[in-house]
Enzyme design. Structure first.
Site, short mmCIF file in Angstrom:
data_model
loop_
_atom_site.label_atom_id
_atom_site.label_comp_id
_atom_site.label_asym_id
_atom_site.label_seq_id
_atom_site.Cartn_x
_atom_site.Cartn_y
_atom_site.Cartn_z
CG ASP A 122 15.13 -18.15 61.76
OD1 ASP A 122 15.13 -17.10 62.43
OD2 ASP A 122 15.67 -18.23 60.63
CB THR A 178 7.83 -0.84 60.60
OG1 THR A 178 8.68 0.27 60.28
CG2 THR A 178 6.93 -1.08 59.41
CE1 TYR A 199 9.81 -4.26 56.93
CE2 TYR A 199 10.09 -1.92 57.45
CZ TYR A 199 10.01 -3.24 57.86
OH TYR A 199 10.11 -3.54 59.20
N1 UFG Z 1 22.20 6.88 57.80
C1 UFG Z 1 23.31 7.59 57.37
N2 UFG Z 1 24.36 6.86 56.89
C2 UFG Z 1 24.37 5.49 56.84
C3 UFG Z 1 23.21 4.79 57.29
C4 UFG Z 1 22.15 5.53 57.76
O1 UFG Z 1 23.35 8.81 57.39
O2 UFG Z 1 25.36 4.91 56.37
C5 UFG Z 1 21.06 7.65 58.32
C6 UFG Z 1 19.78 7.40 57.54
O3 UFG Z 1 19.71 8.28 56.43
C7 UFG Z 1 18.72 7.68 58.61
C8 UFG Z 1 19.40 7.28 59.93
O4 UFG Z 1 20.79 7.24 59.63
O5 UFG Z 1 18.46 9.05 58.66
C9 UFG Z 1 18.94 5.92 60.42
O6 UFG Z 1 19.07 5.01 59.34
P1 UFG Z 1 18.92 3.43 59.51
O7 UFG Z 1 19.20 2.83 58.18
O8 UFG Z 1 19.73 2.97 60.67
O9 UFG Z 1 17.42 3.22 59.92
P2 UFG Z 1 16.10 3.71 59.15
O10 UFG Z 1 15.61 4.89 59.92
O11 UFG Z 1 16.26 3.87 57.71
O12 UFG Z 1 15.19 2.41 59.25
C10 UFG Z 1 14.38 2.17 60.31
C11 UFG Z 1 14.13 0.69 60.45
C12 UFG Z 1 13.20 0.21 59.39
C13 UFG Z 1 12.00 1.10 59.31
C14 UFG Z 1 12.43 2.50 59.03
C15 UFG Z 1 11.26 3.44 58.89
O13 UFG Z 1 15.34 -0.04 60.41
O14 UFG Z 1 12.80 -1.11 59.66
O15 UFG Z 1 13.23 2.92 60.11
O16 UFG Z 1 11.66 4.54 58.11
F1 UFG Z 1 11.15 0.70 58.36
#
Ligand code: UFG
Length: 342
Positions: free
Chosen positions: A35, A119, A143
């Site tokens: 790392d 992913t 990504y």
């Molecule tokens: N969300 C909110 N408010 C916030 C943050 C997130 O409403 O402040 C919502 C997002 O819109 C989403 C859900 O919570 O609907 C989950 O969001 P995250 O950011 O926790 O996770 P993601 O689903 O965006 O991301 C994950 C993985 C990525 C992957 C992606 C695929 O972390 O590595 O899913 O879409 F690529």
């Protein structure tokens, strides 16, 4: 005496990688972390450690010569979907060239077992939910695209060079190791659960819900949250299977059950005993309404059971970690067991 096979774990100081290091010995493997600590944390390192960049071929070769790994698990990667849209160069350049460099060292050292952190973002906007592994890959951000490219490259390397690989397509990694030693600490943090817990702790005024007009029962996005310890364990089950069969493969890692953003917040209030202030915001670009895994393949082929992944346990372990780490005690009392080879 039990024989442990060495696994080189790139990104072993990061969130998911450090949980894999923690689980390795439970499955009969000896982890070595590689790392550069650009995103990972020194306190998260356990056991043998090489501080190095994946672009540094001589250092990688030296590590391979020294530790003679039987396999590589590759966690080191940029992982912010939003950032990948605004800085695609970073994602293509680093995620691809670093991996290509790693593969070339593996080929030179005749290491032929590789586990890729892939992913659900490779599927893009799903046309079928729950999403099966044979769902078309059609990423909607750099990504996901960079990960799909790696999957494609690895399929060709398998045919040409016999480099066997397993792609593990993660859904939403969450939660923290039960010992309280490891957990999620991204900077910047963008993920729902740590941000919700920040609001519960009062470190953040409120949580913004990104969109309430999705075609879901309560209008907010649905995701499949998988406990990081279950995720970590699946890597070693997949490696064992690949070593036995000599075949490359690919699996979804999710529970098969989705929760909406609102459901996560409500459960977090229950687990923390705190009221979590909520603000409604617009949709976040690139968010599909629903991402839920069809997870039977990993269960059947790997004998994998996501035992830690109830939403309640995810939130309980994440909350215990979050309070300790961000409560200020952790950073000063935390001691790493690292043996660094520079
Ligand atoms: N969300 C909110 N408010 C916030 C943050 C997130 O409403 O402040 C919502 C997002 O819109 C989403 C859900 O919570 O609907 C989950 O969001 P995250 O950011 O926790 O996770 P993601 O689903 O965006 O991301 C994950 C993985 C990525 C992957 C992606 C695929 O972390 O590595 O899913 O879409 F690529």
């Amino acid at each position: 005496m039990k024989e442990f096979q060495v696994v080189l774990i790139t990104g072993g100081a990061g969130y998911i990688g450090s949980h894999a290091v923690q689980e390795a010995r439970n499955y009969g493997f000896e982890p070595v972390t590689y790392d550069n600590l650009s995103m990972g944390h020194r306190w998260a390192i356990q056991g043998e450690f090489v501080k190095g960049d994946l672009g540094d071929r001589p250092k990688l070769l030296k590590a391979f010569r020294k530790y003679q790994p039987a396999a590589v698990m590759h966690f080191a990667s940029h992982t912010y979907v939003g950032e990948s849209v605004t800085h695609p160069q970073k994602y293509y350049r680093d995620n691809l060239t670093n991996a290509l460099n790693l593969f070339s060292v593996m080929l030179e050292r005749k290491v032929s077992h590789f586990i890729l952190s892939s992913t659900c973002a490779v599927y893009g906007d799903p046309v079928q939910v729950p999403i099966p592994e044979d769902h078309p890959r059609n990423p909607v951000n750099p990504y996901g695209d960079s990960k799909m490219m790696l999957e494609k490259i690895l399929a060709w390397y398998d045919r040409a060079y016999g480099l066997r690989s397993t792609f593990l397509r993660y859904f939403n990694a969450a939660g923290a190791d039960a010992s309280g030693r490891l957990g999620e600490a991204h900077d910047p943090e963008t993920h729902l659960i740590p941000l919700v817990l920040d609001s519960a702790m009062g470190r953040r005024k409120e949580i913004t819900i990104f969109g309430q007009d999705y075609p879901t029962p309560d209008g907010t996005c649905i995701r499949d949250y998988i406990h990081v310890t279950d995720l970590a364990g699946a890597h070693f089950l997949a490696l064992k299977l690949m070593m036995e069969t000599g075949q490359s493969d690919f699996f979804n890692l999710g529970t098969g059950k989705g929760f909406s953003v609102r459901e996560v917040i409500t459960k977090a209030e229950e687990v923390t005993g705190k009221r979590i202030p909520v603000r409604m915001g617009p949709r976040r670009a690139g968010d599909p309404p629903e991402l839920v895994a069809q997870s039977d393949k990993a269960r059947a082929a790997l004998g994998w059971q996501p035992r830690h992944s109830s939403l309640e346990n995810i939130l309980k372990t994440a909350w215990a970690w979050h309070r300790n780490y961000f409560g200020g005690k952790a950073k000063t009392s935390r001691r790493s067991t690292v043996r660094s080879r520079q």
